[in-house]
Design an enzyme around this catalytic site. Sequence first.
Site, PDB file in Angstrom:
ATOM      1  N   LYS A   1       0.765  -1.364   0.110  1.00 55.35           N
ATOM      2  CA  LYS A   1      -0.091  -0.079   0.061  1.00 55.35           C
ATOM      3  C   LYS A   1       0.753   1.231  -0.095  1.00 55.35           C
ATOM      4  CE  LYS A   1      -3.970  -1.768   2.906  1.00 55.35           C
ATOM      5  NZ  LYS A   1      -4.850  -1.531   1.789  1.00 55.35           N
TER       6      LYS A   1
ATOM      7  N   ARG B   1     -10.500 -11.336   2.489  1.00 57.17           N
ATOM      8  CA  ARG B   1     -11.281 -12.180   1.804  1.00 57.17           C
ATOM      9  C   ARG B   1     -10.799 -13.608   2.009  1.00 57.17           C
ATOM     10  NH1 ARG B   1     -11.754  -9.147  -3.496  1.00 57.17           N
ATOM     11  NH2 ARG B   1     -11.135  -7.338  -2.233  1.00 57.17           N
TER      12      ARG B   1
HETATM   13  N1  BES Z   1      -8.127  -3.615   4.804  1.00 57.99           N
HETATM   14  C1  BES Z   1      -8.218  -3.397   3.144  1.00 57.99           C
HETATM   15  C2  BES Z   1      -9.630  -2.462   3.133  1.00 57.99           C
HETATM   16  C3  BES Z   1      -9.714  -1.142   3.899  1.00 57.99           C
HETATM   17  C4  BES Z   1      -9.447   0.119   3.094  1.00 57.99           C
HETATM   18  C5  BES Z   1      -9.960  -1.160   5.347  1.00 57.99           C
HETATM   19  C6  BES Z   1      -9.467   1.299   3.936  1.00 57.99           C
HETATM   20  C7  BES Z   1     -10.068   0.243   5.850  1.00 57.99           C
HETATM   21  C8  BES Z   1      -9.768   1.279   5.270  1.00 57.99           C
HETATM   22  C9  BES Z   1      -8.245  -4.436   2.355  1.00 57.99           C
HETATM   23  O1  BES Z   1      -7.700  -5.752   2.755  1.00 57.99           O
HETATM   24  C10 BES Z   1      -7.698  -3.954   1.066  1.00 57.99           C
HETATM   25  O2  BES Z   1      -6.506  -3.704   0.959  1.00 57.99           O
HETATM   26  N2  BES Z   1      -8.708  -3.994   0.221  1.00 57.99           N
HETATM   27  C11 BES Z   1      -8.343  -3.631  -1.184  1.00 57.99           C
HETATM   28  C12 BES Z   1      -8.649  -4.723  -2.095  1.00 57.99           C
HETATM   29  C13 BES Z   1      -8.283  -4.662  -3.440  1.00 57.99           C
HETATM   30  C14 BES Z   1      -6.648  -4.786  -3.560  1.00 57.99           C
HETATM   31  C15 BES Z   1      -9.082  -5.415  -4.329  1.00 57.99           C
HETATM   32  C16 BES Z   1      -8.788  -2.312  -1.615  1.00 57.99           C
HETATM   33  O3  BES Z   1      -9.776  -1.954  -0.940  1.00 57.99           O
HETATM   34  O4  BES Z   1      -8.388  -1.611  -2.065  1.00 57.99           O
HETATM   35 MN    MN Z   2      -5.511  -5.480   2.191  1.00 59.14          MN
END
Ligand code: BES
Ligand code: MN
Length: 502
Positions: free
Chosen positions: A275, A349
């Site tokens: 990230k 997931r």
């Molecule tokens: N933990 C994150 C989602 C999240 C985002 C929680 C902002 C709280 C605040 C999750 O694991 C994630 O990284 N999701 C990705 C999915 C994508 C790679 C398909 C996302 O939402 O960008």
């Molecule tokens: Mn994630």
Amino acid sequence: MKVEVKLGDVRENNSEVLVLFSYEDLDFMQGVAKMAKDARFKGEKNETKLVHPPSAFKCKHILLTGLGKREKATSYDVYVAAGRAAQEACSEEFKTLAFNLPETVGTKIENTARQVCEGAMTALYKFDQFKSKKKDKESEDEFKEDEKEIETIEILCPFEADGERMKREVEEARIISECVHVTRDLVNYPSNLKRPPMLADRIKQHVSRHGIRFGVLDENAMKRKGMGSLLAVASGSGSPPRLVTLEYGKKREGKPPLCLVGKGIKFDSGGISLKPSKGMDEMKGDMAGAAAVAGAMMAISQLKIPLHVVGVMPLTENMPDGNAQRPGDIVKAMNGKSIEVLNTDAEGRMVLADAVAYAEETYKPDYLVDIATLTGAVVVCLGKHATGLLSNDDALKKQVIEAGEKVHERCWELPFWKEYRDMVKSKVADVKNIGSESGEGGTITAGAFVASFLNEKTKWAHLDIAGTSFSEGGKPFGHVGATGVGVRLFVELARSMSGENV
Ligand code: BES
Ligand code: MN
Ligand code: ZN
């Protein structure tokens, strides 16, 4: 913090601060109306004014607190106003606080008592355990508690009321608020101090007094079970994963349990699909789903709700490392389904895949609800005021929505059509962990991925709390950090499933 219910004349109350609620009609008891007018108090929503009491009162101060228009005020308005008043009293460094219950159109006074208690207690939450305490002036080497805390809350009822019922409601509100605090603490806690084994122990300590059966799977047990999806996420972490189970109540003939499954990623760096660094600290809260399940289990058991409830929490973290999983990897979950990993940041997931499959195989629940900080897409779609909801069962969906409405943890349903479910089919494996490169329909495809690890007959609901679990301050109480969302909703859901009327 002590909470007490008192019936009788409010003028006799000798607290440091007495909260008097009022609507814009300023229909006060004798003697107060003039004082309110002199202080230019208008009774607007969440307006507060600290004034000196008229001579007939025994309290030290009066805090006038507005509720807006009488006809429009809801029980949630009372909850928020009580919270605001409590924060105001706390910032003035008072220790004893009394609330004179307001009359609310359409709400029983006993329920108003509950709203006031829950509003005040949840608003008074602080996360300050890592701040050094102020030094006591007299003795240089001793540290003294920072004493800005309300010690006693009194709930005063000026009307005809069922005192016993009111005491019960207030005691329940106190229990629920304390469980919300436990959940918030778990989420706010820094990631370096909540490695999965430590987190599992902490949850164990919390639940041990409450008649909950605690169970835990370690890495070896996960290997034996074939939880290749959870283990793939955990493989980049320096600390081993855990899967915690909490079981409350009895197995009843013909009544399979309600299963709550919470995502417990104690830090989500994204893994190899790293990230960006801005705001990454918030990802310590990527276990808010698991924390909500733990808090809800504690509350449900203390309230002795007659239902068999099981909580399942996969705990790990998502880190880049020489052993971490890579985009393009193919792994197998415990139910035999293969997963093509296309983005390691879609890890939630993947841990839920094994957790829901385990919950289904072990407990054979009628209802399974998972809760997870799963997608940024849900924040784009609903902002921070609604939890995203997916479900395969109309009756369950309705119960979840109604439970959320009751406690103002509102859920908004998204479609769960076949077209979306088809989006997680992979060319090289059974499923892939992202719906598309562009992220379109991201919240729905994430849910569809989780659902693909469950039997279609299991009644399932999915709560995406990425937007609602963490607050940057502002409304309604100005807290920064964990909200504890899910705890109050699950308590209501368990209550409605148990058939216990509220
Ligand atoms: N933990 C994150 C989602 C999240 C985002 C929680 C902002 C709280 C605040 C999750 O694991 C994630 O990284 N999701 C990705 C999915 C994508 C790679 C398909 C996302 O939402 O960008
Ligand atoms: Mn994630
Ligand atoms: Zn995550």
